[in-house]
Design an enzyme around this catalytic site. Structure first.
Site, PDB file in Angstrom:
ATOM      1  CG  ASP A   1       3.940  21.807  26.489  1.00 21.96           C
ATOM      2  OD1 ASP A   1       3.187  22.319  25.641  1.00 21.96           O
ATOM      3  OD2 ASP A   1       4.212  22.270  27.749  1.00 21.96           O
TER       4      ASP A   1
ATOM      5  CG  HIS B   1       1.459  22.060  34.297  1.00 20.05           C
ATOM      6  ND1 HIS B   1       0.760  23.323  34.900  1.00 20.05           N
ATOM      7  CD2 HIS B   1       1.330  22.642  32.979  1.00 20.05           C
ATOM      8  CE1 HIS B   1      -0.014  24.143  34.182  1.00 20.05           C
ATOM      9  NE2 HIS B   1       0.290  23.723  32.864  1.00 20.05           N
TER      10      HIS B   1
END
Length: 426
Positions: A372, A315
């Site tokens: 995700d 991320h």
């Protein structure tokens, strides 16, 4: 003594002093708004990795610690002990609602969830098979034509009315966008259902509004499904100054209608590097095909000569485990038990997760599973079509976008967003 930072130009020895603004949480900032005026130079920050674009009191992230807070409250507390509507109220009002305030807020959103008949006709102009995100963005922009007076907001009640209207209508727009994409008739909102159940109802119901009854005689919308999707909405509600939120604020800076700004945020979110990433996760799991193939793809991900990238890991902000991902991991395990899920995709995802969390290659690079990675698998378990993964993200994030828009408009010191450039042309 006021804290400052001094920058020295080693070409000529000139020094320049800038104020340091102390943050209540996280890094303080050097106020370089006068940098060009003092030095005749611009700063260069590719991707804005070290630039604070605004002052905000909404959301805080500590990527090193894996911490996320809305209005000072940890996301773990909100996701586990409060509903999405409570989170919406918190973001809009800076405080959690009382029982009576939540009841009134819920009732208001239910009644505002219906669309003008003229707006419904807009969907009929799109071809069958159009991606719901395209229709969602277009219809949200068109919504500004029905509520043009929101361009001129004068007091708090008008801010609240505008915000609550868009939060209520986005799930209906999203559901209509999907049903048109598959050639199905629209299902009107049911004010007898809560926010999250109503969205599932508008996706799943037959044209007469009736719901399918399974072999056990149960309705197809189970409480565990409502709770799971409600949690996903809460986890997506806001995430500081990400690409789509910065887009909303940038459009807001031009004086555009709030719903046009939200439409721009929807378009920005659609990108595969942003909100569309969970679609990519599912596509990759399907490509891997079987749990026996996982090792080969892990090897490809670690091979510097191979362009293959493992989707759903790492991320931009979090250099620790994404707290939202940890919550979804627990939710995924719960769904597996309560819905008796043991799908092929979940087996593949589980093996990838087990390897990545114990492999030095991923640990050293801080490539932890992100939101995700888990959300795509969970949405699949909830029978949400892949094309609706990003619209689900939109539904959750709308409250964050509109809260950011309101905060921007109330800030008397804001300016039109106008970055500068390092020109390298002829």
């Amino acid at each position: 003594m006021k804290p400052t930072i001094t920058i020295t130009d080693n070409r000529n020895g000139n020094s320049y002093e800038f104020d340091i603004k102390e943050a209540t949480r996280g890094p303080s900032v050097a106020d370089i708004s006068s940098f060009y005026a003092q030095t005749g130079m611009f700063t260069f920050d590719n991707g804005y990795t070290s630039t604070a674009s605004c002052r905000s009191e909404i959301t805080f992230i500590d990527g090193e610690k894996g911490e996320l807070r809305y209005r000072g409250i940890r996301i773990e507390e909100l996701a586990q002990n409060h509903t999405y509507l409570e989170v919406c109220y918190l973001l809009l009002n800076s405080t959690l609602p009382t029982k009576d305030e939540l009841y009134a807020f819920d009732l208001e959103l239910r009644h505002r969830s219906f669309l003008h008949e003229g707006l419904k006709n807009l969907f009929l102009t799109f071809p069958t098979g159009a991606h719901p995100m395209a229709a969602l963005s277009a219809a949200t922009a068109a919504l500004s034509t029905f509520f043009y007076d929101h361009l001129h907001i004068g007091d708090e009640s008008e801010y609240q009315e505008m915000a609550r209207r868009i939060i209520a209508k986005i799930p209906t727009i999203a559901a209509y966008a999907y049903r048109h994409s598959i050639g199905a008739s629209f299902i009107q909102p049911d004010i007898g259902r809560g926010f999250t159940e109503n969205f599932l109802y508008m996706l799943r119901a037959y044209p007469n509004g009736r719901m399918h009854i399974d072999v056990d005689g149960e309705r197809t919308i189970k409480p565990i499904e409502i709770k799971a999707l409600d949690t996903i909405f809460s986890l997506h509600a806001d995430h500081e100054q990400n690409a789509s939120t910065s887009t909303v604020r940038g459009v807001a800076s031009t004086g555009a209608h709030p719903y046009v700004a939200i439409s721009a945020g929807i378009s920005a979110l659609w990108g595969r590097a942003h909100g569309g990433a969970n679609e990519s996760v599912i596509a990759q799991l399907e490509m891997i095909g079987h749990v026996d193939n996982v090792d080969a793809f892990i090897a490809r991900a670690k091979d510097p000569q191979d362009n293959f990238k493992l989707m759903g890991f790492g991320h931009r902000v979090y250099k620790n485990f994404d707290p939202r991902a940890q919550i979804l991991k627990g939710l995924q395990d719960q769904l597996k038990d309560e819905l008796n899920l043991d799908s092929n995709l979940m087996k593949i995802a589980q093996k990838i997760e087990d390897i990545a969390l114990n492999d030095e290659y991923f640990i050293k690079r801080k490539l932890y599973p992100n939101i995700d990675f888990y959300s795509g698998v969970i949405l699949t378990a909830l029978q949400i079509p892949t094309s609706m993964f990003t619209p689900v993200f939109v539904i959750g994030r709308t409250v964050g976008w509109i809260t950011q828009w309101v905060e921007f408009k109330k800030d008397k010191d804001t300016k039109i967003a106008r970055p500068r450039q390092l020109y390298l042309g002829k």
